[in-house]
Design a protein around this motif. Structure first.
Motif, short mmCIF file in Angstrom:
data_model
loop_
_atom_site.label_atom_id
_atom_site.label_comp_id
_atom_site.label_asym_id
_atom_site.label_seq_id
_atom_site.Cartn_x
_atom_site.Cartn_y
_atom_site.Cartn_z
N GLU A 1 -6.55 7.40 -2.38
CA GLU A 1 -7.14 6.21 -1.76
C GLU A 1 -6.15 5.52 -0.84
O GLU A 1 -6.54 5.00 0.21
CB GLU A 1 -7.64 5.24 -2.84
CG GLU A 1 -8.84 5.75 -3.59
CD GLU A 1 -10.03 6.03 -2.69
OE1 GLU A 1 -10.32 5.22 -1.78
OE2 GLU A 1 -10.69 7.07 -2.89
N ALA A 2 -4.87 5.51 -1.19
CA ALA A 2 -3.85 4.93 -0.31
C ALA A 2 -3.74 5.74 0.98
O ALA A 2 -3.63 5.17 2.07
CB ALA A 2 -2.51 4.86 -1.03
N ILE A 3 -3.81 7.05 0.88
CA ILE A 3 -3.78 7.91 2.07
C ILE A 3 -5.00 7.64 2.93
O ILE A 3 -4.90 7.49 4.15
CB ILE A 3 -3.69 9.39 1.67
CG1 ILE A 3 -2.32 9.71 1.10
CG2 ILE A 3 -3.99 10.31 2.86
CD1 ILE A 3 -2.19 11.08 0.49
N ARG A 4 -6.16 7.57 2.30
CA ARG A 4 -7.40 7.30 3.03
C ARG A 4 -7.33 5.95 3.75
O ARG A 4 -7.76 5.82 4.90
CB ARG A 4 -8.58 7.35 2.08
CG ARG A 4 -9.91 7.36 2.79
CD ARG A 4 -11.05 7.61 1.85
NE ARG A 4 -10.88 8.93 1.25
CZ ARG A 4 -11.26 9.25 0.03
NH1 ARG A 4 -11.84 8.37 -0.74
NH2 ARG A 4 -11.08 10.46 -0.44
N ALA A 5 -6.76 4.95 3.09
CA ALA A 5 -6.64 3.63 3.70
C ALA A 5 -5.67 3.65 4.88
O ALA A 5 -5.95 3.06 5.93
CB ALA A 5 -6.19 2.61 2.66
N LEU A 6 -4.53 4.32 4.74
CA LEU A 6 -3.56 4.38 5.83
C LEU A 6 -4.09 5.17 7.03
O LEU A 6 -3.85 4.79 8.17
CB LEU A 6 -2.25 4.97 5.33
CG LEU A 6 -1.42 4.03 4.46
CD1 LEU A 6 -0.27 4.79 3.81
CD2 LEU A 6 -0.91 2.86 5.26
N VAL A 7 -4.82 6.24 6.78
CA VAL A 7 -5.42 6.99 7.88
C VAL A 7 -6.50 6.14 8.54
O VAL A 7 -6.66 6.16 9.77
CB VAL A 7 -5.97 8.35 7.39
CG1 VAL A 7 -6.79 9.03 8.47
CG2 VAL A 7 -4.82 9.24 6.96
N GLY A 8 -7.24 5.35 7.76
CA GLY A 8 -8.22 4.43 8.33
C GLY A 8 -7.56 3.37 9.21
O GLY A 8 -8.08 3.02 10.27
N MET B 1 0.82 -1.19 0.00
CA MET B 1 0.00 0.00 0.00
C MET B 1 0.87 1.26 0.00
O MET B 1 0.50 2.25 -0.61
CB MET B 1 -0.91 -0.02 1.22
CG MET B 1 -1.91 1.08 1.24
SD MET B 1 -3.03 1.11 2.65
CE MET B 1 -3.43 -0.55 2.93
N VAL B 2 2.01 1.20 0.68
CA VAL B 2 2.88 2.37 0.74
C VAL B 2 3.43 2.70 -0.64
O VAL B 2 3.58 3.87 -0.99
CB VAL B 2 4.02 2.14 1.77
CG1 VAL B 2 5.03 3.26 1.71
CG2 VAL B 2 3.44 2.03 3.16
#
Length: 77
Positions: free
Chosen positions: A15-22, A1-2
């Protein structure tokens, strides 16, 4: 993901940022021993292959810092 943080398409990076913050939110809601989000991100921050990934990881850490309730959320150990 990173690695998706270095993608050339904005929607994939968002979307990757949203997933990592989630992931940070889920880990923060758990026990203190399970909250090692910073410990998971720092190796990628130190060894990232492109400056895009470094920039986006710093943005994620800033977002997480602003959402934190106290400094114990950033205790990596």
């Amino acid at each position: 993901m990173v690695k998706k943080l270095g993608d050339s398409k904005n929607i994939i990076r968002q979307e990757a940022i949203r997933a990592l913050v989630g992931i940070y939110e889920v880990m923060r809601s758990g026990d203190k021993q399970q909250n090692n989000f910073v410990g998971l991100i720092l190796p990628y921050l130190n060894n990232s292959t492109t400056w895009h990934i470094t920039e986006e990881l710093l943005n994620i850490l800033i977002i997480c810092f602003l959402k934190s309730r106290n400094f114990y959320d950033f205790d990596a150990f």
